[in-house]
Design a protein around this motif. Structure first.
Motif, short mmCIF file in Angstrom:
data_model
loop_
_atom_site.label_atom_id
_atom_site.label_comp_id
_atom_site.label_asym_id
_atom_site.label_seq_id
_atom_site.Cartn_x
_atom_site.Cartn_y
_atom_site.Cartn_z
N GLN A 1 0.22 5.72 -10.04
CA GLN A 1 0.97 6.01 -8.55
C GLN A 1 1.95 5.50 -7.62
OE1 GLN A 1 -2.02 4.65 -8.95
NE2 GLN A 1 -3.80 6.49 -7.87
N LEU A 2 2.42 4.31 -8.08
CA LEU A 2 3.57 3.57 -7.86
C LEU A 2 4.20 4.47 -7.88
CD1 LEU A 2 4.25 1.63 -5.13
CD2 LEU A 2 4.63 -0.53 -7.42
N TYR A 3 5.22 4.07 -9.12
CA TYR A 3 5.55 4.22 -9.93
C TYR A 3 6.19 5.97 -10.08
CZ TYR A 3 6.82 -0.99 -11.01
OH TYR A 3 7.10 -1.59 -11.19
N ALA A 4 5.59 7.21 -9.76
CA ALA A 4 5.10 8.12 -9.54
C ALA A 4 6.48 8.47 -8.55
CB ALA A 4 4.07 8.98 -9.45
N MET A 5 6.28 7.66 -7.61
CA MET A 5 7.14 7.72 -6.15
C MET A 5 8.16 7.79 -6.54
SD MET A 5 5.18 5.09 -3.85
CE MET A 5 5.86 5.91 -2.19
N LYS A 6 8.85 7.30 -8.03
CA LYS A 6 10.23 7.70 -8.36
C LYS A 6 10.40 9.05 -8.17
CE LYS A 6 10.29 3.61 -11.62
NZ LYS A 6 10.98 3.54 -12.63
N GLU A 7 9.88 10.11 -8.27
CA GLU A 7 9.97 11.46 -8.39
C GLU A 7 9.81 12.23 -7.59
OE1 GLU A 7 10.21 12.31 -11.39
OE2 GLU A 7 10.04 10.76 -11.68
N ASP A 8 9.92 11.50 -6.25
CA ASP A 8 9.88 11.90 -4.81
C ASP A 8 11.17 11.96 -4.26
OD1 ASP A 8 9.87 12.20 -1.90
OD2 ASP A 8 7.80 11.38 -1.44
N PRO A 9 11.67 13.19 -4.35
CA PRO A 9 13.24 13.36 -3.90
C PRO A 9 13.80 13.04 -2.75
CG PRO A 9 11.69 15.67 -3.64
CD PRO A 9 10.30 14.93 -4.07
N LEU A 10 12.65 12.78 -1.74
CA LEU A 10 13.46 11.89 -0.24
C LEU A 10 13.29 10.25 -0.73
CD1 LEU A 10 10.74 13.23 2.19
CD2 LEU A 10 12.93 14.46 1.56
N LEU A 11 12.86 10.47 -2.03
CA LEU A 11 13.36 8.30 -1.90
C LEU A 11 14.17 8.91 -2.99
CD1 LEU A 11 9.09 7.25 -2.50
CD2 LEU A 11 10.74 7.17 -0.25
N GLN A 12 14.84 9.22 -3.44
CA GLN A 12 15.36 9.59 -4.32
C GLN A 12 16.75 9.32 -4.46
OE1 GLN A 12 15.22 13.01 -7.24
NE2 GLN A 12 13.72 11.78 -8.12
N LYS A 13 16.87 9.52 -2.51
CA LYS A 13 18.55 9.10 -2.25
C LYS A 13 18.44 7.82 -2.20
CE LYS A 13 17.53 13.23 -0.42
NZ LYS A 13 17.92 14.49 0.87
N VAL A 14 17.75 6.71 -2.15
CA VAL A 14 18.08 5.74 -1.44
C VAL A 14 17.33 4.45 -2.70
CG1 VAL A 14 17.69 5.92 1.16
CG2 VAL A 14 15.72 5.19 -0.72
N GLY B 1 0.68 -1.47 -0.51
CA GLY B 1 -0.45 0.02 -0.32
C GLY B 1 1.01 1.57 -0.22
N ALA B 2 1.86 0.71 -0.51
CA ALA B 2 2.33 2.47 -0.33
C ALA B 2 2.70 3.43 -1.24
CB ALA B 2 4.95 1.85 -1.04
N ALA B 3 1.74 3.39 -1.99
CA ALA B 3 0.90 4.77 -2.47
C ALA B 3 -0.02 5.59 -2.04
CB ALA B 3 0.29 4.49 -4.08
N GLY B 4 -0.24 5.28 -1.06
CA GLY B 4 -0.75 5.87 -0.13
C GLY B 4 -0.62 6.65 0.50
N ILE B 5 -0.91 7.12 1.73
CA ILE B 5 -0.61 8.36 2.20
C ILE B 5 0.22 7.44 3.36
CG2 ILE B 5 -3.01 8.82 3.28
CD1 ILE B 5 -1.99 12.13 3.24
N PHE B 6 -0.42 6.63 4.18
CA PHE B 6 0.41 6.34 5.14
C PHE B 6 1.91 5.55 4.91
CE2 PHE B 6 -3.28 7.08 7.97
CZ PHE B 6 -2.85 7.35 8.80
N GLY B 7 1.16 5.32 3.48
CA GLY B 7 2.36 3.86 2.86
C GLY B 7 3.79 5.39 1.95
N THR B 8 2.94 6.41 1.38
CA THR B 8 4.38 7.01 1.51
C THR B 8 5.28 7.91 2.44
OG1 THR B 8 3.08 8.07 -0.60
CG2 THR B 8 4.55 9.79 0.33
N TRP B 9 4.17 8.26 3.91
CA TRP B 9 4.98 8.54 4.61
C TRP B 9 5.34 7.59 5.35
CZ3 TRP B 9 0.52 10.77 7.60
CH2 TRP B 9 -0.20 12.37 6.88
N ILE B 10 5.23 6.48 5.72
CA ILE B 10 6.29 5.36 5.61
C ILE B 10 8.13 5.11 5.41
CG2 ILE B 10 6.22 2.42 6.33
CD1 ILE B 10 3.10 3.24 6.82
#
Length: 268
Positions: free
Chosen positions: A48-61, A19-28
């Motif tokens: 929505q899942l693959y759009a998380m690649k654009e999250d600056p916080l997630l791009q570092k890992v 459930g990573a693409a949801g609000i709590f999943g993203t925060w976690i």
């Protein structure tokens, strides 16, 4: 005195989040990324899942993605096989995915009931079983977190199926905790508080305002609240905790509460 800090505790740790693409999943995901963990993000919502690649916080890992249909055993098994292929085994599993479609019990079909339990109870059971076996085969400890809800303690009209499922998830947490303890695998749960945007359906301003009046601490759940509890439970600071549920809801399930205004219960 023990100081709670996570600096360096999760660097290189392999974390699976459903459930990573949801609000709590993203925060976690953001919380673990900030600690240097490797992430395998799973959700049925592929775009929505693959759009998380654009999250600056997630791009570092290091990021891995798996489009998973948690209503299908074959898809869950495929996720577990993907974990084994990429990592051999995970260090941490966060069973975050959940569904809530409002249905009165007298009106809902058996198929609706099964769909709710399929995602909210059966999927965490199957995924915990599969990933725990991988941890055991690799001979290493691990941590598993189930995302519960205050609905496990009290229900409302239209949510009986969801509350029953979350109550079952609480007992599943305890049962796995007992069985996996000899292997050094701890199983706990976190029950987050209300967060606008956590529902698939859009929430009206009146609904959010009404919810605020029921939260003693006078605010909704934020990006640091539940994730901090999850990090704690997965850390060595909680090495003597298993089978527990941490409720992080601003006091909403502590008892009956109704403020005269949204900010009435806010504390400095």
């Amino acid at each position: 005195m023990i100081e709670l800090h996570f600096e360096g505790a999760f660097i290189g740790k392999k974390v699976v989040i459903t459930g990573a693409a949801g609000i709590f999943g993203t925060w976690i995901a953001q919380a673990f990324a900030a600690q240097g963990a490797k992430l395998l993000l799973s959700d049925i919502r592929e775009q929505q899942l693959y759009a998380m690649k654009e999250d600056p916080l997630l791009q570092k890992v290091e990021l891995l993605f798996h489009t998973t249909d948690l209503t299908q055993e074959a898809s869950i098994a495929d996720l577990a096989e993907f974990v084994a292929k990429e990592w051999s085994s995970a260090d941490i599993l966060i069973n975050n995915a959940g569904v809530y479609h409002r249905h009165k019990l007298l009106e809902m079909s058996a198929a609706d009931w099964d769909a709710s339990f399929g995602v909210n109870v059966k999927a965490p059971f199957l995924l915990t079983q599969l990933l725990a076996r991988q941890m055991i085969d690799d001979g290493k400890p691990g941590s598993i977190i189930n995302i519960s809800s205050g609905a496990a303690l009290s229900t409302q009209i239209g949510g009986g199926h969801y509350s029953t499922g979350k109550a079952a998830l609480s007992m599943l947490t305890r049962s796995f905790a007992l069985e996996l303890a000899p292997y050094g695998i701890r199983v706990n749960a976190v029950a987050p508080g209300f967060a606008p945007g956590s529902e698939v359906s859009e929430l009206t301003g009146d609904y959010v305002q009404n919810m605020l009046t029921q939260i003693p601490l006078g605010r909704t759940s934020g990006p640091q609240d539940a994730p901090t509890a999850i990090l704690y439970l997965c850390s060595e600071a909680a090495s003597f905790m298993t089978g527990s549920t941490l409720t992080v809801d601003g006091g909403r399930t502590a008892g009956t509460f109704k403020s005269s205004g949204a900010q009435a219960g806010k504390q400095a």
